[in-house]
Each structure stands twice: as structure tokens, then as C-alpha cells.
Motif scaffolding. Structure first.
Motif, PDB file in Angstrom:
ATOM      1  N   PHE A 238      -4.313   7.173   4.255  1.00  0.00           N
ATOM      2  CA  PHE A 238      -3.540   5.988   4.628  1.00  0.00           C
ATOM      3  C   PHE A 238      -4.095   4.694   4.039  1.00  0.00           C
ATOM      4  N   GLY A 239      -4.793   4.801   2.923  1.00  0.00           N
ATOM      5  CA  GLY A 239      -5.309   3.616   2.278  1.00  0.00           C
ATOM      6  C   GLY A 239      -4.242   2.837   1.518  1.00  0.00           C
ATOM      7  N   LEU A 240      -4.454   1.531   1.419  1.00  0.00           N
ATOM      8  CA  LEU A 240      -3.671   0.649   0.559  1.00  0.00           C
ATOM      9  C   LEU A 240      -4.604   0.067  -0.491  1.00  0.00           C
ATOM     10  N   ALA A 241      -4.050  -0.312  -1.616  1.00  0.00           N
ATOM     11  CA  ALA A 241      -4.863  -0.894  -2.690  1.00  0.00           C
ATOM     12  C   ALA A 241      -4.016  -1.885  -3.473  1.00  0.00           C
ATOM     13  N   ARG A 242      -4.672  -2.861  -4.029  1.00  0.00           N
ATOM     14  CA  ARG A 242      -3.964  -3.807  -4.891  1.00  0.00           C
ATOM     15  C   ARG A 242      -3.988  -3.301  -6.332  1.00  0.00           C
ATOM     16  N   GLU A 243      -2.898  -3.572  -7.023  1.00  0.00           N
ATOM     17  CA  GLU A 243      -2.778  -3.209  -8.431  1.00  0.00           C
ATOM     18  C   GLU A 243      -2.034  -4.337  -9.123  1.00  0.00           C
ATOM     19  N   ASN A 244      -2.686  -4.952 -10.080  1.00  0.00           N
ATOM     20  CA  ASN A 244      -2.114  -6.121 -10.762  1.00  0.00           C
ATOM     21  C   ASN A 244      -1.678  -7.189  -9.760  1.00  0.00           C
ATOM     22  N   GLY A 245      -2.481  -7.356  -8.726  1.00  0.00           N
ATOM     23  CA  GLY A 245      -2.234  -8.390  -7.734  1.00  0.00           C
ATOM     24  C   GLY A 245      -1.239  -8.024  -6.654  1.00  0.00           C
ATOM     25  N   GLU A 246      -0.591  -6.865  -6.739  1.00  0.00           N
ATOM     26  CA  GLU A 246       0.412  -6.464  -5.765  1.00  0.00           C
ATOM     27  C   GLU A 246      -0.147  -5.399  -4.823  1.00  0.00           C
TER      28      GLU A 246
ATOM     29  N   LEU B 102      -1.721   3.776  -1.587  1.00  0.00           N
ATOM     30  CA  LEU B 102      -2.690   4.685  -2.184  1.00  0.00           C
ATOM     31  C   LEU B 102      -2.695   6.037  -1.477  1.00  0.00           C
ATOM     32  N   GLY B 103      -2.644   6.034  -0.155  1.00  0.00           N
ATOM     33  CA  GLY B 103      -2.825   7.251   0.624  1.00  0.00           C
ATOM     34  C   GLY B 103      -1.629   8.181   0.627  1.00  0.00           C
TER      35      GLY B 103
ATOM     36  N   ARG C 129      -3.348  -0.308  11.979  1.00  0.00           N
ATOM     37  CA  ARG C 129      -4.031  -1.120  10.963  1.00  0.00           C
ATOM     38  C   ARG C 129      -4.234  -0.283   9.712  1.00  0.00           C
ATOM     39  N   TYR C 130      -4.292  -0.977   8.585  1.00  0.00           N
ATOM     40  CA  TYR C 130      -4.530  -0.338   7.294  1.00  0.00           C
ATOM     41  C   TYR C 130      -5.649  -1.102   6.589  1.00  0.00           C
ATOM     42  N   LEU C 131      -6.441  -0.358   5.838  1.00  0.00           N
ATOM     43  CA  LEU C 131      -7.521  -0.977   5.066  1.00  0.00           C
ATOM     44  C   LEU C 131      -7.069  -1.108   3.621  1.00  0.00           C
ATOM     45  N   VAL C 132      -7.312  -2.288   3.059  1.00  0.00           N
ATOM     46  CA  VAL C 132      -6.796  -2.637   1.734  1.00  0.00           C
ATOM     47  C   VAL C 132      -7.962  -2.881   0.778  1.00  0.00           C
TER      48      VAL C 132
END
Length: 258
Positions: free
Chosen positions: A176-184, A188-189, A231-234
Motif C-alpha cells: 500500500f505504498g505511494l511514491a512520487r514520480e516526476n513530481g506527481e 506503488l503498492g 493513512r498511506y506512506l509516501v
């Protein structure tokens, strides 16, 4: 995985004891139609909302071909690329078994698929969650290395009585992860990538917390396995997630300060 543990009165098992034949020929026409429906609507929903290596993996593994994928066909592409292979299991496996599989670059997938009545939610992961959600990222070399490392960490943590810490780290990154890519902000999860409802919710809802990712926060943050996450971790990028997990050692994971 991450919802049940082996009880003390059960005999110890090896992960190979949980592997069963996929019996691909037993999937019905309706099973294949359910996969096609899930695949089509999820790809449309995700669009550019997911990290780009996920979409690359979809193409590489030819998951757009109609019908439930067979594990032999997936392995013919995946194993030569990153050394990972897919095996069929009848359902959830205990955490210690799951991490032992990951440590050997083996990923378990359910040998069943949800019904039409369960399109939007299924608590126990089926082959759509496993194959669509997880396997594309295992075609990405750095992510594949991270997943193996997490398996080794989880095996050690379970043996030391701290399996919940490894489960939380896994949950807040691979599931359940989130990540930024090119600012957006991107998904991820796998739990988000394969969920019709929570994919939107995780990125757009005003009702949840989105906190900066760190290893320490991940291992201390509880999660829900039967509802949308509160909650999500970014992380700042997929590369950051991979680097942070690979830098994690066993002493840090099982220590009281970890």
C-alpha cells in the motif's frame, strides 16, 4: 500473507509444502471473463496514476492477453529476466512461510479468482490481486532485489519474534505504498494497483493521512487488512523506497529502537 500466522501447535513446514498445481485448465470461461473484466477496468482506472515500471511490467509479461495467466507462461518471461518465479497456493500463507518464499525469489499466487459478485472487494487475495498487482513490479530489477531483501529480513524477524515489524514494512511499501514520480503522486503498492475503489481513495480522498515514508515510520505504523487504509506512506520516489529498504539490516529491524 500478512493476515494469519501459523499456530504453535502446528508442525513446522517448509514453504514448498504450501505449493499446489495451478490447474489452469480448471478455470471456467466465466473465470477468464472475470479476469478480462477486472484487467480492462483496472488498466483504464490506473492510467498514469501508477509508477511507470508497473505499466512496463504489464507489457513485458503480456498480461493483456485474454484470460487468467498461467504460471508457466509468466515464469518463462519473468525468471530469465529477474530470477523470480511464480508458484500457485490455495490461499493465504503464514508470514514466516511467505517471507521464506520471497527470500528465494518465489512469489505465491492464489489458484482461484473472485466471482462477479466480488469484483469490487475481496479480503483474501486471489490470482488477480497477486498476478496483476504484484508480478509486474517483480520484472523491475531494483524492485526485484528489494523484494528478495525484504524476504530475508522478514524471515529473520519472524524467527526473532518480531514478524509484525517486517509485515508493517512490507505493507507500507509493496502492498500500500505511494511514491512520487516526476513530481506527481503515484501508486506503488499492489494492494492499491489491483483495487478499483482504493486506487482512487488513496490518491484523492481528503479523509486519510499521507505521511512521508521512512523505515522507522513504516515498522511502527499499524494497518488494516479488512478496510481502506486510514493513512498511506509516501516516498519521494520508487528509487528512494528501494534504497531505504536495501539499506535496512536485520539488527535494525528487530532491535527495540528499530
Amino acid at each position: 500473507m500478512l493476515q494469519e500466522t501459523i499456530s504453535e501447535d502446528q508442525p513446522a513446514k517448509h514453504w514448498q509444502d504450501y505449493v499446489v498445481p495451478q490447474c489452469w485448465e480448471a478455470f471456467t470461461d466465466d473465470d477468464h471473463a472475470v479476469w478480462d473484466l477486472l484487467f480492462a477496468r483496472q488498466v483504464e482506472l490506473l492510467g498514469s496514476r501508477v509508477v511507470s515500471p508497473f505499466l512496463d511490467g504489464i507489457d513485458l509479461l503480456r498480461l493483456s492477453h485474454p484470460g487468467v495467466p498461467d504460471v508457466e507462461g509468466l515464469n518463462a518471461i519473468l525468471t530469465p529476466r529477474t530470477g523470480w518465479r511464480v508458484v500457485a497456493v490455495p490461499g493465504l500463507v503464514p508470514d514466516d512461510i511467505f517471507f521464506a518464499m520471497l527470500a528465494e525469489r518465489v512469489f505465491p499466487v492464489g489458484n482461484f479468482i473472485r466471482t462477479r459478485a466480488q469484483l469490487d472487494y475481496l479480503e483474501a487475495p486471489d490470482c488477480f490481486h497477486d498476478m496483476f498487482g504484484h508480478i509486474p513490479m517483480l520484472a523491475h530489477h531494483d524492485f526485484a532485489e528489494m523484494a528478495e531483501h525484504m524476504g530475508r529480513l522478514g524471515t529473520i524477524a519472524c524467527a526473532a519474534g518480531h514478524g509484525e515489524r517486517a509485515a508493517r514494512l512490507y505493507w507500507h511499501t509493496v502492498e500500500f505504498g505511494l511514491a512520487r514520480e516526476n513530481g506527481e503522486l503515484k501508486i506503488l503498492g499492489a494492494g492499491l494497483a489491483s483495487s478499483f475503489g482504493e486506487a482512487h481513495f488513496s490518491l484523492e480522498s481528503d479523509e486519510v493521512e499521507r505521511l512521508p515514508f521512512s523505515i522507522e515510520r513504516a515498522v511502527r505504523t499499524a494497518y488494516k487488512h479488512d478496510a481502506f487504509q486510514p493513512r498511506y506512506l509516501v516516498s519521494q520516489s520508487l528509487d528512494e523506497t528501494v534504497a531505504d529498504v536495501l539499506a535496512m539490516d536485520q539488527e535494525r529491524l528487530v532491535s527495540d529502537e528499530g
